[in-house]
Design a protein around this motif. Structure first.
Motif, PDB file in Angstrom:
ATOM      1  N   TYR A   1       2.584   5.083  12.854  1.00  0.00           N
ATOM      2  CA  TYR A   1       2.336   3.705  13.290  1.00  0.00           C
ATOM      3  C   TYR A   1       1.666   3.672  14.660  1.00  0.00           C
ATOM      4  O   TYR A   1       0.715   2.907  14.888  1.00  0.00           O
ATOM      5  N   LEU A  32      -4.704  -1.333  11.452  1.00  0.00           N
ATOM      6  CA  LEU A  32      -3.509  -2.120  11.165  1.00  0.00           C
ATOM      7  C   LEU A  32      -3.888  -3.466  10.542  1.00  0.00           C
ATOM      8  O   LEU A  32      -3.282  -3.915   9.567  1.00  0.00           O
ATOM      9  N   TYR A  33      -4.906  -4.108  11.107  1.00  0.00           N
ATOM     10  CA  TYR A  33      -5.363  -5.391  10.569  1.00  0.00           C
ATOM     11  C   TYR A  33      -5.855  -5.229   9.128  1.00  0.00           C
ATOM     12  O   TYR A  33      -5.541  -6.045   8.250  1.00  0.00           O
ATOM     13  N   LEU A  77      -2.887  -4.583   6.620  1.00  0.00           N
ATOM     14  CA  LEU A  77      -2.110  -5.804   6.383  1.00  0.00           C
ATOM     15  C   LEU A  77      -2.897  -6.787   5.527  1.00  0.00           C
ATOM     16  O   LEU A  77      -2.345  -7.461   4.652  1.00  0.00           O
ATOM     17  N   ASN A  78      -4.202  -6.864   5.760  1.00  0.00           N
ATOM     18  CA  ASN A  78      -5.048  -7.742   4.965  1.00  0.00           C
ATOM     19  C   ASN A  78      -5.060  -7.314   3.502  1.00  0.00           C
ATOM     20  O   ASN A  78      -4.941  -8.144   2.590  1.00  0.00           O
ATOM     21  N   ARG A 100      -2.795  -5.496   1.916  1.00  0.00           N
ATOM     22  CA  ARG A 100      -1.470  -5.732   1.342  1.00  0.00           C
ATOM     23  C   ARG A 100      -1.294  -7.196   0.952  1.00  0.00           C
ATOM     24  O   ARG A 100      -0.735  -7.513  -0.105  1.00  0.00           O
ATOM     25  N   GLN A 101      -1.801  -8.091   1.785  1.00  0.00           N
ATOM     26  CA  GLN A 101      -1.710  -9.513   1.451  1.00  0.00           C
ATOM     27  C   GLN A 101      -2.557  -9.856   0.224  1.00  0.00           C
ATOM     28  O   GLN A 101      -2.138 -10.636  -0.638  1.00  0.00           O
ATOM     29  N   ASP A 107       5.186 -10.021   4.554  1.00  0.00           N
ATOM     30  CA  ASP A 107       4.755  -8.635   4.383  1.00  0.00           C
ATOM     31  C   ASP A 107       4.975  -7.822   5.649  1.00  0.00           C
ATOM     32  O   ASP A 107       5.346  -6.656   5.604  1.00  0.00           O
ATOM     33  N   ALA A 108       4.746  -8.438   6.798  1.00  0.00           N
ATOM     34  CA  ALA A 108       4.961  -7.756   8.079  1.00  0.00           C
ATOM     35  C   ALA A 108       6.467  -7.786   8.375  1.00  0.00           C
ATOM     36  O   ALA A 108       6.980  -8.686   9.036  1.00  0.00           O
ATOM     37  N   ASP A 128       7.184  -1.198   9.389  1.00  0.00           N
ATOM     38  CA  ASP A 128       6.005  -0.340   9.513  1.00  0.00           C
ATOM     39  C   ASP A 128       6.107   0.625  10.692  1.00  0.00           C
ATOM     40  O   ASP A 128       5.542   1.713  10.666  1.00  0.00           O
ATOM     41  N   HIS A 186       1.652   6.130   7.414  1.00  0.00           N
ATOM     42  CA  HIS A 186       0.789   5.259   6.618  1.00  0.00           C
ATOM     43  C   HIS A 186      -0.379   6.062   6.039  1.00  0.00           C
ATOM     44  O   HIS A 186      -1.069   6.772   6.762  1.00  0.00           O
ATOM     45  N   ARG A 213       4.997   0.061  -0.789  1.00  0.00           N
ATOM     46  CA  ARG A 213       3.742  -0.671  -0.613  1.00  0.00           C
ATOM     47  C   ARG A 213       2.544   0.071  -1.232  1.00  0.00           C
ATOM     48  O   ARG A 213       1.455   0.112  -0.664  1.00  0.00           O
TER      49      ARG A 213
END
Length: 433
Positions: free
Chosen positions: A8, A16-17, A20-21, A23-24, A37-38, A42, A47, A76
């Motif tokens: 991490y 990271l952005y 997360l995008n 995953r969404q 989700d966050a 993490d 990862h 995930r």
């Protein structure tokens, strides 16, 4: 596809952005499952980031032991929609298993699997534990995998076992992991060694160095980098030699392993399907026969030789009059008689064959057939009792419909994949020349 492992703290803001995008996109938007989700987990995970042409197309995370389960947890797991027919999901999961087995070799690997993905994870050796439960309003089940010698640290060689014995599994995994090798320009890779045109990437090498460093309290020793590289070269040499010796062409066991792994990786992409209730209802409407119980018959069959047509017609008249006993006396003795009970149509087919079974199903209960000529003999059929079940309600067979829908989609994926391969490779038949 380029794969990176990062802690991490090593993730950049952009990485990271992006993860997360993605995953969404998959878990929230595609699966229509709003949840946070966050989740502040993490920070305790490694990862995996998978890139294609510098675009993030795959992801998963591995939580450290002791966070949710006693051992590491894989979670995930996802791939972008556009690559789901390329076997990427299975490649990422296999990578995660090897990472866990290397970094946390003394621990059982756990995951909380969506229940619909049960078969996918079982294909890797995961075993379901306990009951199904709801997580984010989706059915889940805990699954675990105890690493075996195949999943131990990459560099733990076992004395007394010839390295060629492991070639089957290694070659098959290697082939899947490098699908469409023709597109790879080895000379452009960031590599630490090459065996002919087979490259050992610098990134893979560094991952193994890091795993060794983290597995020891004292970290790496001076001789480790060279020793690890030599072991990696040794394995590549064994793989190459196995190929040169024709093990793929001539060893049926290895060929079977490769084929099964390829098919498994292709149809496993059905696990990423977004299936709506309407999809299943439409599929059920078109394929109701698949879910309708087989008709059952209590069937009488009388047979006559080719020169006994007169006796056959007399027997038919007696049957119409209801004199069953007299009709039986005119017929030949059957070598194998139908049981005098209700039987499913498929079971009756085993006794009298498909042609007579089809005719029997077309008759009404108590109706006497015409004299049927088949294979040089004549036959009379009478359904003494007939039960035709109606199609069940959709809700009553929902799980069966979903399973059959996924199976049919798997067959479609395999057919499409094979068609693509026929277009990719030159296939020439001798008879066509």
């Amino acid at each position: 596809m380029e794969i990176k492992w990062k802690s991490y703290s090593a993730l950049t803001k952009d990485e990271l952005y992006a993860l997360l995008n993605l995953r969404q996109q998959v878990f929230v938007v595609e699966q229509d499952c709003p949840f946070i989700d966050a989740d502040f987990k993490d920070q305790d995970c490694d990862h995996l980031l998978a890139y294609q042409n510098n675009e993030l197309v795959g992801y998963l995370r591995v939580a450290k032991p002791g966070k949710r389960y006693e051992g590491p947890e894989i979670g995930r797991v996802l791939t972008a929609e556009k690559i789901r027919r390329e076997g990427a999901g299975k490649i990422l999961t296999q990578e995660a298993i090897e990472f866990c087995a290397s970094k946390y070799s003394n621990y059982e690997i756990g995951l909380s699997a969506q229940y619909r993905l049960l078969n996918f994870y079982q294909s890797f050796g995961f075993v379901p534990q306990g009951e199904v439960y709801l997580e984010d309003d989706i059915e889940h089940i805990k699954m675990t995998l105890t690493p075996t010698s195949n999943h131990k640290n990459f560099f733990q060689w076992r004395l007394g076992i010839h390295p060629l014995l492991i070639l089957g599994g290694v070659i098959s995994i290697g082939i899947i992991g490098s699908s469409f090798v023709k597109e790879i320009d080895v000379s452009q890779l960031n590599w630490v060694a090459k065996i002919d045109e087979r490259a050992i990437s610098k990134e893979k090498y560094e991952i193994y160095l890091e795993s060794i460093a983290q597995s020891r309290k004292t970290g790496l020793i001076d001789s480790d980098p060279d020793n690890i590289l030599e072991r990696m070269i040794d394995e590549e040499l064994l793989i190459q030699r196995g190929i040169d010796l024709g093990m793929i062409e001539n060893d049926t066991e290895i060929r079977s392993t490769i084929i099964q792994k390829m098919i498994g990786s292709i149809i496993a992409e059905t696990n990423d399907l977004r299936i709506s209730r309407q999809d299943l209802e439409d599929f059920y409407s078109v394929n109701k026969d698949l879910f309708t119980p087989s008709p059952k018959l209590q069937l009488l069959k009388l047979s006559f030789k080719s020169n006994q047509t007169i006796a056959g017609n007399q027997a038919r008249d007696l049957l119409i009059e209801g004199d069953l006993a007299a009709a039986k006396q005119l017929a030949e003795n059957e070598v194998i008689s139908l049981p005098n009970v209700l039987l499913p149509a498929m079971k009756i087919r085993e006794y009298i064959g498909p042609s007579l079974t089809q005719i029997a199903l077309s008759l009404e209960e108590g109706e006497v057939s015409e004299l049927i000529e088949l294979d040089g003999n004549f036959h009379l059929l009478v359904p003494l009792q007939k039960i035709i079940s109606s199609a069940p309600e959709f809700n009553d067979v929902y799980q069966q419909v979903e399973s059959e829908f996924i199976r049919s989609k798997g067959e479609e994926l395999l057919d499409e994949y094979l068609e693509d391969l026929r277009n990719w490779y030159d296939v020439v038949k001798a008879n066509d020349l």
